[in-house]
Design a protein around this motif. Sequence first.
Motif, short mmCIF file in Angstrom:
data_model
loop_
_atom_site.label_atom_id
_atom_site.label_comp_id
_atom_site.label_asym_id
_atom_site.label_seq_id
_atom_site.Cartn_x
_atom_site.Cartn_y
_atom_site.Cartn_z
N THR A 34 0.58 -1.39 -0.14
CA THR A 34 0.10 -0.09 0.17
C THR A 34 0.55 1.48 -0.13
O THR A 34 1.65 1.21 -0.37
CB THR A 34 -1.37 0.01 1.26
N ARG A 60 -6.15 -3.15 -3.43
CA ARG A 60 -5.12 -3.01 -2.56
C ARG A 60 -5.45 -1.71 -1.50
O ARG A 60 -5.94 -0.45 -2.33
CB ARG A 60 -3.75 -2.42 -2.63
N ARG A 65 -12.19 -2.95 -5.37
CA ARG A 65 -11.83 -4.70 -6.22
C ARG A 65 -12.18 -3.57 -7.54
O ARG A 65 -13.04 -2.95 -8.50
CB ARG A 65 -12.80 -4.82 -5.97
N LEU A 147 -5.34 -15.32 4.31
CA LEU A 147 -5.52 -14.00 3.41
C LEU A 147 -6.46 -13.74 3.78
O LEU A 147 -6.57 -11.54 4.12
CB LEU A 147 -4.85 -13.87 2.91
N PRO A 148 -7.55 -13.72 3.93
CA PRO A 148 -8.77 -13.34 4.48
C PRO A 148 -9.26 -12.77 5.46
O PRO A 148 -9.45 -11.45 5.57
CB PRO A 148 -9.98 -13.82 4.48
N ARG A 151 -7.26 -9.11 5.24
CA ARG A 151 -7.57 -7.80 5.14
C ARG A 151 -7.84 -6.38 4.90
O ARG A 151 -7.72 -5.74 4.85
CB ARG A 151 -8.62 -8.39 3.84
N ALA A 156 -3.15 -7.40 3.66
CA ALA A 156 -3.26 -8.41 2.43
C ALA A 156 -4.13 -7.80 1.66
O ALA A 156 -5.26 -6.64 1.47
CB ALA A 156 -4.21 -9.46 2.40
N PRO A 157 -4.02 -7.23 -0.29
CA PRO A 157 -5.34 -7.18 -1.20
C PRO A 157 -6.23 -7.52 -0.31
O PRO A 157 -6.72 -9.06 -0.79
CB PRO A 157 -4.33 -7.83 -2.65
N ARG A 158 -7.47 -7.05 -1.78
CA ARG A 158 -9.10 -7.97 -2.03
C ARG A 158 -8.67 -8.86 -3.13
O ARG A 158 -9.77 -8.21 -3.80
CB ARG A 158 -10.00 -7.15 -1.77
N GLN A 164 -3.97 -13.87 -7.04
CA GLN A 164 -2.75 -13.01 -6.97
C GLN A 164 -1.36 -14.30 -7.74
O GLN A 164 -0.34 -13.27 -8.08
CB GLN A 164 -2.29 -13.19 -4.72
#
Length: 262
Positions: A34, A60, A65, A147-148, A151, A156-158, A164
């Motif tokens: 980020t 991110r 999204r 990872l969720p 977020r 962590a990215p969505r 990924q």
Amino acid sequence: MTKSMVDVDDTALAVTDSGGDGVPVVYLNGQFATQGYWRRVVAELGTHDWRHITFDERARGKSQRSADYSFEAAVRDVDAVLDARGVRRALVVGWSYGAFVGAHWAGRNPQRAIGAVLVDGAYPYDWLDEAMERRIRALFRRMGWFLPLLRPTGLAPRMSADQQADSNIELGVISRERELGPVLEAITVPTRYVVASGASLGSKGDEQERIRTSLDRVTAGNGNIRVSAKVDSNHGAILKKDFAAVAAAVREVARLDVAEKA
């Protein structure tokens, strides 16, 4: 300081602009990082002579999204952010994945790019093969369950684990010498690399150091490109520990642009 959401395609990007009349610098993040990673570089440069523009890439940080997480979308988003902030020319600074984006953007936009600082990325090297692709997919699938949970923290990215992995594999294709080599050869603006040392997350043995040796051919073939510094930090820690070297490279590129105009 202005914070805004910039609409582009099917998404909106979270953008921070320090404002002012200084040299515009746009910062391009690591693949799943980020804009907060740049805070030490921004603080080191200050705001008297610089206008800092940071943003989160698609899915991110605080950005929304998208259906498109491709590398080409990442390059287009640089123009979208600069246009939204009313910036005609900017100095681009990219770390890791962002270094690839910065190299492509600078090469395609010589009239708009003041120059580029590429931080431990954009090395033309054929590191992706079938075994590596399997390794990448396995890694992200193993990480997929937790990872969720990360977020909400912004760590962590969505994006799904498969998305990924796809992004990482696409980067391997873009990294190939036959793909990236011509991009770097065509850069006509002052460009400086800040190179890390050693290994980091996801690498084995000396593979990252071997990848970095490809830079020798780049600097030998294009006089606009030089190494500003080789630092002790590894890939993941370079913006935290060697932010002063990155800031020094930014100052160097800006001086070269001024000298070229004189």
